[in-house]
Design a protein around this motif. Structure first.
Motif, mmCIF file in Angstrom:
data_model
loop_
_atom_site.group_PDB
_atom_site.id
_atom_site.type_symbol
_atom_site.label_atom_id
_atom_site.label_comp_id
_atom_site.label_asym_id
_atom_site.label_seq_id
_atom_site.Cartn_x
_atom_site.Cartn_y
_atom_site.Cartn_z
ATOM 1 N N VAL A 172 -7.816 -4.240 6.056
ATOM 2 C CA VAL A 172 -6.663 -3.463 6.506
ATOM 3 C C VAL A 172 -6.065 -2.671 5.350
ATOM 4 N N SER A 173 -6.146 -3.201 4.131
ATOM 5 C CA SER A 173 -5.642 -2.461 2.975
ATOM 6 C C SER A 173 -6.466 -1.201 2.734
ATOM 7 N N VAL A 215 -8.929 4.300 10.473
ATOM 8 C CA VAL A 215 -8.595 3.764 11.790
ATOM 9 C C VAL A 215 -9.596 2.681 12.201
ATOM 10 N N VAL A 216 -10.877 2.944 11.958
ATOM 11 C CA VAL A 216 -11.908 1.970 12.331
ATOM 12 C C VAL A 216 -11.710 0.665 11.565
ATOM 13 N N LEU A 217 -11.438 0.749 10.269
ATOM 14 C CA LEU A 217 -11.252 -0.461 9.470
ATOM 15 C C LEU A 217 -10.028 -1.250 9.922
ATOM 16 N N VAL A 255 0.833 -1.208 0.000
ATOM 17 C CA VAL A 255 0.000 0.000 0.000
ATOM 18 C C VAL A 255 0.865 1.254 0.000
ATOM 19 N N VAL A 256 1.903 1.245 0.835
ATOM 20 C CA VAL A 256 2.777 2.425 0.941
ATOM 21 C C VAL A 256 3.523 2.668 -0.366
ATOM 22 N N MET A 257 3.936 1.594 -1.051
ATOM 23 C CA MET A 257 4.691 1.776 -2.283
ATOM 24 C C MET A 257 3.809 2.163 -3.471
#
Length: 793
Positions: free
Chosen positions: A386-387, A360-362, A220-222
Motif C-alpha cells: 500500500v505504501s 491503484v492496482v497495488l 507517505v503524504v508527509m
C-alpha cells in the motif's frame, strides 16, 4: 594478445582514474571558489538538502518512537495483567484502583494504590508506594496544579500530600497528566484489583487495520513533498552552472568531463547539507518535549533507527547526483554556449498514466484480504504494497502535470502582455515551473485522501454515551428540567455527604443519592436493589405512600421473608439478604441515568435504608443523580473534581460528552503536526526556488525594463507563471486525492463519504501557500529590474 600489447590500454585506464577524481575535485572547487553567485547556489543547495535530511531523519525515528511508546505502555500495565482469581494478600501484593479522569478535555491517567506488605511491586517511575493521603504526580500535572486558573483541578487534589514526581519510565510522554494516590480505604470489595507485578507484552501503539492504514497514508503524504523538495534543491542555479560548463568546454573539457564536473559541483552542497541536516535534527530533538501533541515525546525517543539512518545518509547523495545528471539530459553544453533544446518533445502520457494505474492496482491488491491470502501476504505484509501504491499514485499525479500544462497553456497566444510573457516562459522552461509546485500538488492530493479517510474513521470511532444530548426529564416535585448525569462512587468517605458536596458546584440544580446492589432471588430471577430515602425513590418511580422502613417491588413471586443472594457488581463477594415487608408497584420507572440498563418494575426493588439492612461485608455502589445546567461555564470540570475529592475512583458520566478512541486522538494530533511541517518545507522550497528563477532571469528583466516594459507587467507575469500551474495542479490533485480517498475507504471497508468543506480548505491552503511564497519573491524581482542588471562580464 600479449601483455605488452595490453599495457597501453591499461595505462590509459590508470590515467582515466585521476582524471575522474580531478574533474570531481574541480567541480567541488568551483562550487566553493566560483564567486558570490556560485557560493550562494552552494549555500542554497546545502540549506535545501539540510531541511530534507532533517525531515528524513525524523521519519527514520518513527520506528523507535513507536517501540518506546509501546514498551512504556507495556511496562505500566496493571489491571490488564492482573491474575484471576486474585492471589491471597502477601508481602509482594499491591491493591490498585482505577482513577482515570479528564480535565479540560485532556485525559488523566490515575491510580489509587495500597501496599499489602513490605515488598509490593513498584509502578514504573515510582521510588516507593505512597502512603495514605499521599500522592505522586507527573511533572505536567504538578505544573498544572500550580496554575491559579486550574481551580477545579486543584479542588480534587489539594487535600493530598505531594511526596514526589513520576519518572520518565512511568509516563507515555513529558506532557502526560498522571498520578498515583495512596489510600488505606482501598479494598478488593470496592473495585480494587490485586497485582504481584507490573508489565505485559508490548503491543503496537497504532492498532487495527484502519489506524495502521491512516498511519501509512500519513507518513507517505508527509514525506513525499520532502523528496520532491530535495529534488528541487539540488537544481538551484542550474542555468548559471550550465554557462560555467560551456566555458570549461571552450577550455578543452569533453562532455563526459562536464558531467563529472557538474556532479562534483553538487557534492559540497550535498555534503554540507547532510552535516547541516544532521545538526538541525540533533539540536532540534529537545523541542519535541515542548510540543503539545497528545502526551508528547521524550528527547531520547526521537532516535533514528540505524538501518534507516544509514539509508538516509547514503540515499540523499545518490538521489541528488541522479537528479543533477538527469537534469542535464535536455541540455547541450558546447564551447560556444549552452543550448536548451528549442523543440522539446511533447510530454508522453502513457507512462504517467501507467504510474497511476500501477498505484491503484497495488492498493487494491494490498487491501483485498482474499487476494492477499492467495498471494501469501499475511499479517502486516500489506503495508509495503500500500505504501508503494500510494507513492505511485502521488508521483503519477505530479508526472501528469507537465502534460496538462503543455496541453492547456502550450498553444495559448492571447491575453494581456503579462499573461503572454508567463505563457512564453512556461513553454520555454519545460518542467521547471511544474517542478516548483510539485510539492503542493503531492501534499494537496495526499492530504485530501488522508483527510477523507481520517474523517470517516473518526466518525466510526466516536461513541456517544447517550442517545440524546438534551434528555430533559418531566416536571416533578423538584420542578424544572435539565440534563441528567450520574456519579458513581466505589469508595466514598463515610463522614461526607455527597449530595452536599456536589450541590455547591455552580450549575448543579438538584442532586439525589442512592446505593445499588445486584442479587438473585430464590426463583432465579435477577434483582436490582436501589436504596435511598423516600424523596429519592419518588424520583425513580411512581410510588404509593412512602415512609421510612418501606420497600417496593414489582418482581413476580418475590415476597417478604424470601432470600436474595446479593453481591456487588464485580461479583467478588456475596451474602444472603432477607427480603423485608414489600409493597407492590407496577411502575413505570422514570428514565434516569441509573436506569441505563432498561430495568422495569419487574426486576427492581426500591427500599429505604431502614428496610434494606444489608450484610456488612457487602460493598454497595453509591451513586448520585444530578440535574445540571450545561450552560454554566466550567461546570463539567468543577463537578467532576468535586466528586473526585470524595472518591478518586469515581466516574461521572456526562450525556453531552462523546468518547473517542485515544489512538484516533493521538493520530489526529500527529497528522496535524506533520501537515504543518510539510507546509513549512513546501513554503521554504517555493520561496527559494522562485527567487532562484527570478535571479536567473535578471538580465532579461533588466532588458525588458530598459525597453519600457512596466514593472507591474513583469510582476504580474511572475504571478501568472506560478499561479497557472498551481491552479491546474491543484484541480488535478483535488480530483486524484478525492478518488484516492474513496478508493482507500472502499478497500478498507469504511463507509464511503465525501467531505467537500475540508477539501476546499485543503485546496485553499495549497493555493494560498503558492501565492504567499510568490509574493515573498517580489522584492528579489524588483531588484532584477535595475539598470545594473545590464552589465555583463
Amino acid at each position: 594478445m600479449s601483455p605488452r600489447e595490453r599495457s597501453p590500454r591499461g595505462s590509459d585506464t590508470e590515467r582515466d582514474r585521476p582524471s575522474i577524481l580531478g574533474d570531481l575535485s574541480l567541480g567541488a572547487q568551483l562550487s566553493l571558489r566560483g564567486g558570490r553567485e556560485v557560493v550562494l547556489r552552494t549555500v542554497l543547495t546545502a540549506i535545501g538538502v539540510g531541511v530534507a535530511t532533517a525531515a528524513l531523519l525524523l521519519a527514520a525515528s518513527l520506528p523507535t518512537i513507536l517501540d518506546n511508546l509501546a514498551q512504556r505502555h507495556a511496562d505500566r500495565m496493571d489491571y490488564q495483567v492482573a491474575p484471576y482469581p486474585e492471589p491471597p494478600a502477601g508481602d509482594d501484593t499491591l491493591l490498585v484502583g482505577l482513577a482515570d479522569t479528564q480535565y479540560d478535555g485532556r485525559d488523566i491517567h490515575g491510580r489509587v494504590v495500597r501496599a499489602e506488605g513490605s515488598d509490593p511491586p513498584l509502578p514504573p517511575g515510582l521510588a516507593e508506594i505512597p502512603g495514605h493521603g499521599e500522592i505522586v504526580l507527573s511533572p505536567a500535572l504538578a505544573d498544572l496544579l500550580g496554575d491559579p486558573e486550574a481551580k477545579a483541578l486543584l479542588q480534587g487534589f489539594d487535600h493530598h500530600t505531594v511526596v514526589g514526581e513520576i519518572g520518565p519510565e512511568g509516563l507515555m510522554g513529558p506532557g502526560e497528566l498522571a498520578f498515583y494516590l495512596g489510600s488505606a480505604d482501598l479494598s478488593l470489595e470496592n473495585a480494587g484489583i490485586r497485582v504481584t507485578e507490573y508489565g505485559g507484552e508490548p503491543r503496537a501503539v497504532l492498532e487495527g487495520t484502519v489506524i495502521l492504514l491512516i498511519g501509512v497514508v500519513g507518513v507517505v503524504v508527509m514525506l513525499t513533498p520532502v523528496v520532491v523538495f530535495l529534488g528541487a534543491a539540488v537544481r538551484f542555479g542550474g542555468e548559471q552552472r550550465d554557462r560555467r560548463l560551456a566555458a570549461l568546454r571552450l577550455m578543452g573539457a569533453d562532455r563526459r568531463a562536464t558531467r563529472r564536473i557538474a556532479a562534483g559541483e553538487t557534492l559540497p552542497g550535498v555534503a554540507l547539507g547532510l552535516a547541516l541536516g544532521t545538526g538541525i535534527f540533533f539540536l532540534g530533538r529537545p523541542i519535541v518535549e515542548s510540543v503539545s501533541v497528545s502526551s508528547g515525546l521524550f528527547t531520547a525517543d526521537v532516535t533514528p533507527q540505524p538501518l534507516l539512518a544509514l539509508l538516509v545518509l547514503v540515499g540523499v547523495p545518490m538521489l541528488s547526483l541522479w537528479v543533477v545528471l538527469g537534469s542535464m539530459k535536455g541540455v547541450v553544453v558546447d564551447p560556444l554556449g549552452t543550448v536548451r533544446r528549442a523543440e522539446r518533445p511533447s510530454p508522453r502520457l502513457w507512462w504517467r498514466l501507467l504510474l497511476l494505474v500501477l498505484g491503484v492496482v497495488l492498493i487494491v491488491l494490498s487491501m483485498d484480504f482474499e487476494i492477499s491470502r492467495r498471494l501469501g501476504l499475511t499479517g502486516a505484509a500489506w503495508l509495503p504494497l500500500v505504501s508503494i501504491g500510494l507513492l505511485a499514485v502521488l508521483f503519477g499525479t505530479t508526472a501528469a502535470l507537465p502534460w496538462l500544462v503543455e496541453r492547456v497553456f502550450g498553444r495559448a497566444s492571447s491575453g494581456p502582455l503579462s499573461l503572454q510573457l508567463a505563457l512564453r516562459r512556461l513553454g520555454a522552461a519545460g518542467g521547471g515551473p511544474t517542478r516548483a509546485v510539485s510539492g503542493i500538488i503531492v501534499t494537496v492530493a495526499g492530504a485530501i485522501a488522508l483527510q477523507s479517510l481520517f474523517a470517516n474513521a473518526w466518525a466510526e470511532s466516536t461513541v456517544v454515551r447517550a442517545e440524546t444530548r438534551t434528555q430533559a426529564y418531566a416536571e416533578d416535585e423538584f420542578g424544572g428540567s435539565g440534563f441528567q448525569i450520574q456519579a458513581d462512587l466505589m469508595m466514598p468517605p463515610p463522614d461526607n455527604d455527597p449530595v452536599a458536596a456536589v450541590s455547591e458546584v455552580p450549575g448543579v440544580e438538584e442532586a439525589v443519592a442512592f446505593s445499588t446492589v445486584w442479587g438473585v432471588a430464590d426463583s432465579g430471577a435477577d434483582v436490582v436493589v436501589h436504596v435511598a430515602d423516600c424523596a429519592a425513590l419518588r424520583q425513580m418511580a411512581d410510588l404509593p405512600e412512602c415512609s421510612p422502613g418501606d420497600a417496593f417491588s414489582g418482581v413476580p413471586g418475590l415476597a417478604a421473608g424470601d432470600t436474595v443472594t446479593v453481591r456487588p457488581k464485580d461479583e467478588r463477594a456475596e451474602s444472603a439478604w432477607t427480603v423485608p415487608r414489600l409493597t407492590e408497584f407496577e411502575g413505570p420507572l422514570v428514565e434516569h441515568p441509573w436506569n441505563a440498563w432498561g430495568h422495569t418494575a419487574r426486576d427492581v426493588v426500591l427500599a429505604t435504608p431502614e428496610a434494606a439492612v444489608l450484610p456488612g461485608e457487602i460493598a454497595t455502589r453509591s451513586s448520585v443523580w444530578i440535574r445540571v445546567d450545561p450552560s454554566v461555564p466550567g461546570m463539567e470540570d468543577e463537578l467532576r473534581f468535586a466528586v473526585v475529592a470524595l472518591d478518586p475512583t469515581s466516574h461521572v458520566g456526562f450525556p453531552m460528552l462523546s468518547a473517542t478512541y485515544s489512538a484516533m486522538i493521538n493520530m489526529r494530533d500527529a497528522l496535524i503536526a506533520g501537515a504543518l511541517a510539510s507546509l513549512a518545507v513546501i513554503a521554504a522550497g517555493l520561496v527559494v526556488g522562485t527567487v532562484e528563477q527570478v535571479r536567473g532571469r535578471r538580465r532579461v528583466h533588466a532588458v525588458l525594463t530598459a525597453f519600457g516594459t512596466r514593472r507591474s507587467t513583469l510582476v504580474a507575469s511572475v504571478l501568472w507563471q506560478t499561479t497557472l500551474p498551481v491552479l491546474l495542479g491543484v484541480a488535478l490533485a483535488a480530483t486524484v486525492g478525492t478518488a484516492l480517498g474513496l478508493l482507500v475507504q472502499r478497500v478498507a471497508g469504511i463507509p464511503l463519504a465525501f467531505t467537500p468543506i475540508d477539501t476546499l480548505v485543503i485546496v485553499g491552503a495549497g493555493v494560498g501557500v503558492a501565492f504567499l511564497t510568490t509574493l515573498l519573491a517580489i522584492p528579489a524581482l524588483l531588484r532584477t529590474m535595475r539598470p545594473e542588471g545590464l552589465r555583463s562580464e
